[in-house]
Design an enzyme around this catalytic site. Structure first.
Site, short mmCIF file in Angstrom:
data_model
loop_
_atom_site.label_atom_id
_atom_site.label_comp_id
_atom_site.label_asym_id
_atom_site.label_seq_id
_atom_site.Cartn_x
_atom_site.Cartn_y
_atom_site.Cartn_z
N GLU A 75 -60.62 -111.38 141.37
CA GLU A 75 -60.87 -112.23 140.20
C GLU A 75 -62.34 -112.55 140.02
O GLU A 75 -62.85 -112.59 138.91
CB GLU A 75 -60.07 -113.53 140.30
CG GLU A 75 -60.31 -114.43 139.09
CD GLU A 75 -59.44 -115.66 139.06
OE1 GLU A 75 -59.38 -116.30 138.00
OE2 GLU A 75 -58.84 -115.99 140.09
N ASP A 93 -56.65 -112.47 144.58
CA ASP A 93 -57.05 -113.72 143.93
C ASP A 93 -57.28 -114.72 145.06
O ASP A 93 -56.32 -115.15 145.72
CB ASP A 93 -55.96 -114.21 142.98
CG ASP A 93 -56.45 -115.34 142.08
OD1 ASP A 93 -57.48 -115.97 142.42
OD2 ASP A 93 -55.80 -115.60 141.04
N ILE A 95 -58.20 -117.91 145.18
CA ILE A 95 -57.52 -119.19 144.93
C ILE A 95 -56.83 -119.09 143.58
O ILE A 95 -57.47 -119.20 142.53
CB ILE A 95 -58.49 -120.39 144.95
CG1 ILE A 95 -59.19 -120.51 146.30
CG2 ILE A 95 -57.73 -121.69 144.64
CD1 ILE A 95 -60.18 -121.67 146.38
N ASP A 96 -55.54 -118.85 143.60
CA ASP A 96 -54.76 -118.81 142.36
C ASP A 96 -54.24 -120.21 142.10
O ASP A 96 -53.40 -120.71 142.83
CB ASP A 96 -53.60 -117.82 142.49
CG ASP A 96 -52.84 -117.70 141.18
OD1 ASP A 96 -53.50 -117.53 140.15
OD2 ASP A 96 -51.60 -117.79 141.20
N THR A 98 -56.85 -122.65 140.65
CA THR A 98 -58.08 -123.38 140.98
C THR A 98 -58.07 -124.81 140.44
O THR A 98 -58.56 -125.73 141.09
CB THR A 98 -59.31 -122.62 140.42
OG1 THR A 98 -59.36 -121.31 141.01
CG2 THR A 98 -60.60 -123.36 140.75
N ASP A 221 -53.30 -112.01 139.20
CA ASP A 221 -52.35 -113.11 139.13
C ASP A 221 -50.95 -112.68 139.58
O ASP A 221 -50.21 -113.47 140.17
CB ASP A 221 -52.26 -113.66 137.70
CG ASP A 221 -53.54 -114.29 137.22
OD1 ASP A 221 -54.16 -115.03 138.00
OD2 ASP A 221 -53.94 -114.03 136.06
#
Length: 276
Positions: A75, A93, A95-96, A98, A221
């Site tokens: 990302e 990702d 930190i999916d 945030t 995602d």
């Protein structure tokens, strides 16, 4: 000096993906308790932190240290090179969720997937705040902290607990899918929103949610969560039922296969519209 390349067996890939996810989760929890900067990407609701970038950089370092011939699609775009030139591609990702990380300090996750020639072979989603590790290996099933997940409950659409983010998506509003899903909310047992697509997909695989519908998700995602749902026995497609891509933005519908056709039929009230 020549670089020694280790064979990328499925077992080695799984162990490294899990190791990366746990390391990323540990680092995110550590940095959460320290001062960090928060920036906007496209809007005040689209956040990125210095932690996201640091975590992604750490994961990429771990991957390339063992497999320098692999590519990474992340990302935060910290990988140097064109990800699509690589036969084996890690889609991550750091930190999916945030916004949840910044505001709530729960309901965020690390998402790591491995794709070979466009096919998902490993999917790992780790929730560090709850120490819950969801993972799947193609053809070998899906697991939560070592417990096998199996979507075998027979559930009707009106009994389903669904999750969606379309009410906050401008694209959904433009094509009218938000109105259809609002009507759907009155038909099913309930609607939820967690704010982390990878976690929401994992919850579908675990039976905590029965289905998930979203618009305009990026590959990082859904790459890992998709495989976890499929290996648990669920179905994942675009909202219109077309196959989900692996490396580009897409709508998504993931659910218990018991009511997949019923849900797809309901959402086809907007058939003919572009669901990407």
């Amino acid at each position: 000096m020549a670089i020694h390349v280790q064979p990328a067996s499925i077992e080695n890939l799984r162990e490294l993906a899990i190791q990366c996810a746990r390391e990323a989760g540990k680092l995110s929890l550590l940095r959460m308790s320290q001062p960090y900067t928060v920036e906007y990407k496209t809007s005040a609701s689209d956040l990125v932190t210095a932690v996201d970038k640091e975590v992604e950089k750490r994961v990429i370092e771990m991957i390339l240290a063992k497999y320098p011939e692999h590519g990474v699609l992340g990302e935060e775009s910290t990988f140097q090179g064109d990800p699509h030139q690589f036969e084996t591609l890690w889609i991550i990702d750091p930190i999916d969720g945030t916004t949840n990380f910044v505001h709530q300090q729960i309901n965020f996750s690390v998402s790591i997937a491995v794709y070979q020639k466009g096919q998902g072979v490993i999917g790992v989603v780790y929730d560090p705040s709850r120490d819950e590790l969801f993972y799947a290996v193609k053809g070998e099933g899906a697991y939560l902290n070592g417990r096998k997940l199996k979507l075998d409950r027979q559930v009707k659409l009106e009994e389903a607990l669904l999750c969606t983010s379309v009410f906050w998506n401008k694209r959904a509003e433009q094509i009218g899918i938000d109105r259809i899903v609002k009507q759907l909310a009155g038909k099913v047992r309930g609607m939820r929103l967690l704010g982390s697509a990878a976690l929401e997909l994992s919850y579908v695989a675990a039976g905590r949610l029965d289905g998930y519908v979203s618009m305009s998700l990026n590959a990082w995602d859904f790459a890992a969560g998709r495989l976890i749902v499929e290996e648990a026995g669920g179905i994942v497609t675009k909202i219109n039922g077309q196959p989900l891509p692996y490396d580009e933005k897409s709508s998504i519908m993931a659910c218990n296969q018991a009511f997949y056709e019923e849900l797809k039929h309901y959402l086809r009230k907007s058939e003919g519209l572009n669901f990407n």
